[in-house]
Structures are given as C-alpha cells and as structure tokens.
Design an enzyme around this catalytic site. Sequence first.
Site, PDB file in Angstrom:
ATOM      1  N   GLU A 395      59.134   4.259   8.949  1.00 54.30           N
ATOM      2  CA  GLU A 395      60.300   5.026   8.482  1.00 54.30           C
ATOM      3  C   GLU A 395      60.429   6.368   9.189  1.00 54.30           C
ATOM      4  O   GLU A 395      61.541   6.835   9.449  1.00 54.30           O
ATOM      5  CB  GLU A 395      60.239   5.232   6.956  1.00 54.30           C
ATOM      6  CG  GLU A 395      60.653   4.021   6.130  1.00 54.30           C
ATOM      7  CD  GLU A 395      59.584   2.932   6.044  1.00 54.30           C
ATOM      8  OE1 GLU A 395      58.436   3.191   6.491  1.00 54.30           O
ATOM      9  OE2 GLU A 395      59.875   1.830   5.551  1.00 54.30           O
ATOM     10  N   HIS A 464      59.905   0.846  -6.671  1.00 54.40           N
ATOM     11  CA  HIS A 464      61.138   0.278  -6.116  1.00 54.40           C
ATOM     12  C   HIS A 464      62.310   0.525  -7.070  1.00 54.40           C
ATOM     13  O   HIS A 464      63.195  -0.315  -7.194  1.00 54.40           O
ATOM     14  CB  HIS A 464      60.997  -1.235  -5.900  1.00 54.40           C
ATOM     15  CG  HIS A 464      60.190  -1.613  -4.694  1.00 54.40           C
ATOM     16  ND1 HIS A 464      58.869  -1.321  -4.561  1.00 54.40           N
ATOM     17  CD2 HIS A 464      60.540  -2.278  -3.570  1.00 54.40           C
ATOM     18  CE1 HIS A 464      58.424  -1.789  -3.402  1.00 54.40           C
ATOM     19  NE2 HIS A 464      59.422  -2.378  -2.775  1.00 54.40           N
TER      20      HIS A 464
END
Length: 666
Positions: A395, A464
């Site tokens: 990322e 999440h």
Amino acid sequence: VDKVQSDLVDFYRKMLLIRLIEEQSRALSREGFMPGSIHLCVGQEAIPVGVASVLRPMDRVLSTYRGHGWALACGAPTTEVLGEICQRAGGLNGGRSGSPLLSAPEVGFLGENSIVGAGVSIACGVAMASQYLGTGGVAIVSIGDGAMNQGSVHEGLVFAATRNLPVVIICENNGWAEMTPTKLTTRGENAVDRAIGYHISSRIVDGCDPLEVADAANWALAEARENRGPVFLECKTVRLSGHYNGDIQHYRPKSDLESAASRDPLKLLRTRIIDSGMLPEDEVDLIDASVARSVETDTAIVRGMPEPDPQFASDHVSSFAKWNTPAADSDNRGNTVMMKYQKALNNALETELALRKELIVYGEDVGSAGGIFGVTMGLQNKFGENRVFDTPIAENAILGSALGASLQGLRPVVEIMWGDFLLVALDQLVNQAANVRYINRGKMTAPFVVRVQQGATPGSCAQHSQNLEAILAHIPGLRVGLPSTSADAYAMLRASIANDDPCVLFEARELYQLVGEVFPDAPVENVGGARLYNHGSDVAIITWGPMVHRSLTAAKNLGENGIGVSVLDLRWLNPIDDEKISEVVKLCEGRVLVVHEANITGGFGAEISARIQERHFELLKAPVRRLGAPDTRIPASPILQRSLIPDSRSIEEACMAIYNQTQVSR
Ligand SMILES: Cc1ncc(C[n+]2csc(CCOP(=O)(O)OP(=O)(O)O)c2C)c(N)n1
C-alpha cells in the site's frame, strides 16, 4: 585525460561550494539567524556532485533529508538554498520547508524527504510517469543506510522491480543512523545484498570519490534509460559532522571519527588534483578563495532577505474550491440511467479513461480480475495493461507511486482494497501528498485519487469494518468525499479526478449493489457541495455515506407522524459546505442531529456540531446531538453489529428526543 582533469576540477569546485554552504549554515545557526536544527551533508558531497554530473534534463531527483548538497548539485540557486535553510522569504520555498524538506522542481529537484525512506515509493511513480509518457527520464532517489530498514523502502524496491521502472536508488551509507551505528541494527554488511535479493542490478561504490560515483551513476542511468529496470547503488561514505548541528557526538568512538576524517572526500580530491599535477597548489588555492567569496556574497544576500509574510501563511493548502451542486430534485441533468453504485464507479472510470490519456488505474486485483468488488471490471481489457494494472500488496508503494506519478503529469486513480489497509501507508497521504501544494506554493501539485471502501457489513471483522473518514478529513491538503448514491458515485469520482489535489473517496461497501439514477450527461462537478433532501423544518439530520439512506427512512416515518425532517447529505467532508449547513440549521431553528456510522469520540460529527455551536449559537433551541456507533470495536456477527450501528429506528428516536425537548420552548 583532459576530460577527467576538467571533471575533477569541476567536481572539486562543486563539492567545495556544498561544503562551504554547509559550514555557513552551521555558523548561521550558531548565531541564531537560522532557527531549529539542520542535518549537514559534510563528508557526503561527492555523491550528489558525481550523480548530478550525468543527469539529463528529463531526469528527476528525490533526496534524503540530508539533502542540501543534492539541491545545489541539481542547480538550485545557492542563495535560495541557503535562504530556505534559514527559512527566509527568498528561500526556495519561501520558508515553508526549511532545511529538511526543501525542493526546487524547476531544476528537476523534487525535494528532500524528512520521513526517511519514503522517497523510494514516490520515485517509483515519477519513473512510472516518465516510462508512460516516454520522456526517457530516470527517477533518482537517495536514502541513508539507516533508511534501508524502512518498510517503504522495501515496498518501493519491490514495486520498482516488478514494474521494471527506470529508478536509480542511491544508498548513502555513512555507517550511522542518527546516534546508532547501522551495524547494530542491520544484519549483513552491505545494503546492496537486499536489493540483489529483489533482483535489482546493484553496485557498491566508493562514495568519497566523485569520479567513481559519476561512472557508476552513468552506468545505472543508462541501464534504467534502456529499460533494464531499477538499479541500486550503495555509496560508501562518511559523516564528518554530527547527526544534526547541535550533536556533540558523545556516542561516537574517536577511532570512527578519525577514520571518517581520513576519508574526507574534499581533502582527498584536493590532494589528488595537486599530486597528479593537474593543477598546482596555488591555483587550487585560488579556486578555494573564489568559492569562499561567492559563499560570502550569498550569505550577505540571505542576511538581507526578509522574513516570510505571515499574511500568506495559510495560502496554497488546496486548490480554490467553489462548487455548485445540483439539488437532489434538479431536472437539469440530462439523460438518466439506472445503475448499481458499483457500476456507476466503473462507468466513471471508463468515461475518464477514454477522455484523459494521463489517467491510469491500479491497485491490488484491480487489473485482470477487475477488483474484488468488480469496480474496475473490464477496464484492463478495454484500455490495456499499461493503463489498468495489478500491483504487489504494497500500500505504501501504491500511494507513494500515485503521488510521484501525479507530480509528473499523470492522474492516477488507485484502489486501496479496504479502508483499514490505508492505515499501513498513511505516511504517503498525510506526510507526503498533503504537503506538496503547500510547500511548493502551488508550483507543484499532486492530483491523484484514492478509491477505498469501508464500513461494517455482516461478517466483516474488526480489521475490515472501520469508518476512518474523520482521520483523513482532519488533514489539511486532502479532499475527502463519501458518495451515498449511484449518482454521486459517478459524479463524485469524476469530480475527484478533475480536481488538482489528492482526493480520497470513501465508497460504502454496503451500497455497492444499490441501484439508483446516474446522470452521465451532467457537467463534471467541482469537489464539494452538500445535497439537501426534504425540507422539513422540525429537525435537521446532517449525515453522509450509508447513513443517508437510513436517515431518509427515518425522515419518511417521522413525516408520516407529522414531524418534518430535513436530511442533508454532506457528501464531502473536505471541503465542507458550511453554507448548506447554515441553511438547514436555520430552517430547523437549530434542532440538529448529526448521524454517522463511525464511533462517536473524535468522529466527524464532533466537528459539525462544533461548527454549528460556533456559528449559530443564538439559534440553537437544543444542543446539537450526535448519533454514531458507541466507542467499541466492531464485531463480525450481524446481530452484534446491528446493536451498535445507527439504524432508521435509532435515528428516529434521536430526532424525536430533540423534537420533544424543544416543544416546551416552541
Ligand atoms: C520514518 C522516520 N523514522 C525516524 C526518523 C528520525 N530520523 C531522522 S534521521 C534518522 C536517521 C537516518 O539514518 P540514515 O538513513 O542512515 O541517514 P543519515 O542520517 O545517515 O543521513 C532518523 C532515525 C525519521 N525522520 N523518519
């Protein structure tokens, strides 16, 4: 031989200039003219000078925070470098960067980086842009040996290797990381071993010899230019001063200091020039005197530079935003198409890819698979692997490269698969991207878009399901939006792409399958602008993201019971539509409920509430209330999730409470 001779004398002059500017900086700091600390590159001058001698105009340099030498070697004007070190109005960045973050994009110096190692990912994007645009330029990034332990460096190396990017990574190995010898924190002697592990061509170079550095850089840049991928150079060098100007180096053994002094590149070069008979000593003395004079003149100029004008301290944070959002019921939007929210995003990308050659789309699973939620489905087939592609699970490299590419004329749209994963790479948004426009006073900007989805859905675990918009909306320099409908998924993504600043679009996973109207012919909007649904005057709900739908249901139910509720979908948290907030606060005489899915403490509802209290105190019939998840973690079980996250029922109850509270005073 003549060429070598003239090169060496030229190198000497340039290295001496850097040395004297560094010494002058130290002196100015001692006398208090320069506030704060500085990190001198004394001992490392041969590296920037050697590398810069083989650069071409299309090449771009990103350096370590110990980078005054790099700025000077790239050709930034001496007075402006020293002026910036001293944070004066006439400095490169008008006193906004100071010593460790200065930049001079006009000479190809994209800047220092005081977050060690972060430049490698950014350089990947710079290289990606030159590869994509076919400029033949190479991105050169320098880092220290201590930075070799940073995750961003490794992500950048992986990314550069995978995409075969024209990047040259220069590790300036001086054996120290601040006050710790690197050998105490690193296994293995040579940094190159790590690059070799990533299948990157690498060399060890004597970083105290500018000729050897120039030769190696020449090879490295040719490799990169000829599309043979990244190259890593480890330049063994010495740090002749402390880590920073006030460092007394109590931790450094005398033997280490002596050994470093014996490798002083400037002394070695001087001796070489004289001993080899290239120039007699008195001529070298003349060079010394002339460089010293020029630095004295520069210093006098810098001393005369005014302080920056505080009146402009908050200029250049973001591009000017003036929006004109069509009302929810506007009929001026052209053709209407029904579409899933997820498909609306896909259509926006497809439209923009077709319109803008500079647009590229990438992220994990984004290319051949079309994204784990199908948002980029079919785009690679249509636009090719050059424009729509998959990346390593890295990322920091995804965001850093998007930033780098945006500095060089591309408009990347990257996907971060889950909001929670932004957290492993926030540096590239918060420390890096958000600063570009400000530091460069608008001369360099970072127009890229980060698409990310968030929120709780049945079964999504605590890593999440977080709602993180408040964290990013807190950061000046970033634009933040949360589309709640198909129409906005389409319109806001296109607005983000058109925008000249880094933009984060938080999509709602829960809404991907929702079908709604899209207006493909409507003009592209500017970022910003809230949308008012209903015009009830009893209670106003201010909300965003998936809570818009729950609020509308609550409003409908309340309406059936005679209570008129306005629902303001804020859409963008940066910029905030204060006008629309005022409008709805006035309409409902201050009876306001702010609803969000994120937990309450430090949520963006607090900001909205505070703004209303500050601006409309006299209007408030009741305190502004907030409704959000309580301050817990988010469980996977749907029953547990439902017990925590606002729904239309809890929103209705909160509205009723506000309404009832004010009945007495009505
Ligand atoms: C991400 C990050 N962690 C820690 C620091 C604090 N810091 C500043 S310089 C430095 C040492 C860096 O060592 P090295 O990369 O070898 O560069 P050198 O100081 O030798 O030029 C550290 C730890 C920082 N600026 N950034």
